[in-house]
Design an enzyme around this catalytic site. Sequence first.
Site, PDB file in Angstrom:
ATOM      1  N   GLU A  38       0.852  -1.198   0.000  1.00 37.82           N
ATOM      2  CA  GLU A  38       0.000   0.000   0.000  1.00 37.82           C
ATOM      3  C   GLU A  38       0.890   1.252   0.000  1.00 37.82           C
ATOM      4  OE1 GLU A  38      -2.120   0.031   3.710  1.00 37.82           O
ATOM      5  OE2 GLU A  38      -3.481   1.656   3.136  1.00 37.82           O
ATOM      6  N   LYS A 110      -9.303   2.546  -2.006  1.00 41.39           N
ATOM      7  CA  LYS A 110      -9.556   1.821  -0.755  1.00 41.39           C
ATOM      8  C   LYS A 110     -10.928   2.173  -0.178  1.00 41.39           C
ATOM      9  CE  LYS A 110      -7.191   0.909   3.675  1.00 41.39           C
ATOM     10  NZ  LYS A 110      -5.956   1.214   4.438  1.00 41.39           N
ATOM     11  N   CYS A 143      -5.192  -3.346   2.359  1.00 39.32           N
ATOM     12  CA  CYS A 143      -4.937  -3.404   3.804  1.00 39.32           C
ATOM     13  C   CYS A 143      -6.201  -3.601   4.646  1.00 39.32           C
ATOM     14  CB  CYS A 143      -4.142  -2.180   4.236  1.00 39.32           C
ATOM     15  SG  CYS A 143      -3.223  -2.503   5.761  1.00 39.32           S
ATOM     16  N   VAL A 170      -0.497  -2.708  10.567  1.00 40.75           N
ATOM     17  CA  VAL A 170       0.021  -2.359  11.890  1.00 40.75           C
ATOM     18  C   VAL A 170      -0.665  -3.167  12.999  1.00 40.75           C
ATOM     19  CG1 VAL A 170       0.753  -0.032  11.236  1.00 40.75           C
ATOM     20  CG2 VAL A 170      -1.573  -0.373  12.059  1.00 40.75           C
TER      21      VAL A 170
HETATM   22  C1  ACM Z   1      -4.055  -0.053   7.120  1.00 39.06           C
HETATM   23  O1  ACM Z   1      -5.161  -0.195   6.613  1.00 39.06           O
HETATM   24  N1  ACM Z   1      -3.053   0.482   6.461  1.00 39.06           N
HETATM   25  C2  ACM Z   1      -3.795  -0.469   8.498  1.00 39.06           C
END
Ligand code: ACM
Length: 267
Positions: A38, A110, A143, A170
């Site tokens: 990402e 996203k 992510c 994370v």
């Molecule tokens: C994330 O979605 N970068 C934790």
Amino acid sequence: MKVGFLQFEPKHAEPEFNINFIRAYLKTSTFDLLVLPELANSGYLHDQKDELLSISEPADGSGPFISGLIAIAAEHKACIVSGFSEKDEQKLYNSAIAVDANGILNHYRKTHLFYKEKNLFETGDTGFSVFTCNAAKIGIMICFDWFFPESARTLALNGAEIIVHPSNLVLPWCQQSMVTRSLENRVYAITANRVGFEKGQGEELEFTGASQVLDPQGNLLIQAGYGNIQIGLIDIDPSKAVNKKLNAYNDLFDDRLPHFYKNKRST
Ligand code: ACM
């Protein structure tokens, strides 16, 4: 089909450094489909929207990062999927682009923004679509989309055989949870995570590495280490993700009963 990831540490706010690093690191590798993390052009934590706007680029391939990806894809006769910070006029999206030698194959913004990403990025408006690379059907999520099982399910119902998952993870649970996403949808899943630390927006975050490739039974085919830069590549047969039959009685898609899934929050 040879697929995999490049796990690395994108340099903060240095898109040209990052594309040059990717190109040099991949130089001697051969693959058909490669997934990058990402926000691989920009890094993750930015204090100022203006600063991030100044190093972000549109999704049309006119900027240095995506045009560089297209050149790398041409050198390797491959498809490449990468996260990138997208600029659309004065708006920012946490996006991913899929390219090959001929240009752009797919563009995804996203859907489920994580935590302080909401201070900088707009919620994605592309939805979950599927494209073809080397006759395999590919779907992108980014992510934190993993936390919403609807993301992988929608891609699988739209025909994805391989879910590609650029990430800057994370939280500690994703790598394990993707086993279930693969299993319940009978798809391959390639999570390309980053490593290293970043500071910004009053946070210091450590990214968890451990990029991985899962097969449609949720088996871990390859996994990277936690803190190192690493390429992971493996031969797979995407047609193994087509048949959704678990046994003679159960088909994961035919057995779904959507009329029972309506609930008080459904619209
Ligand atoms: C994330 O979605 N970068 C934790």
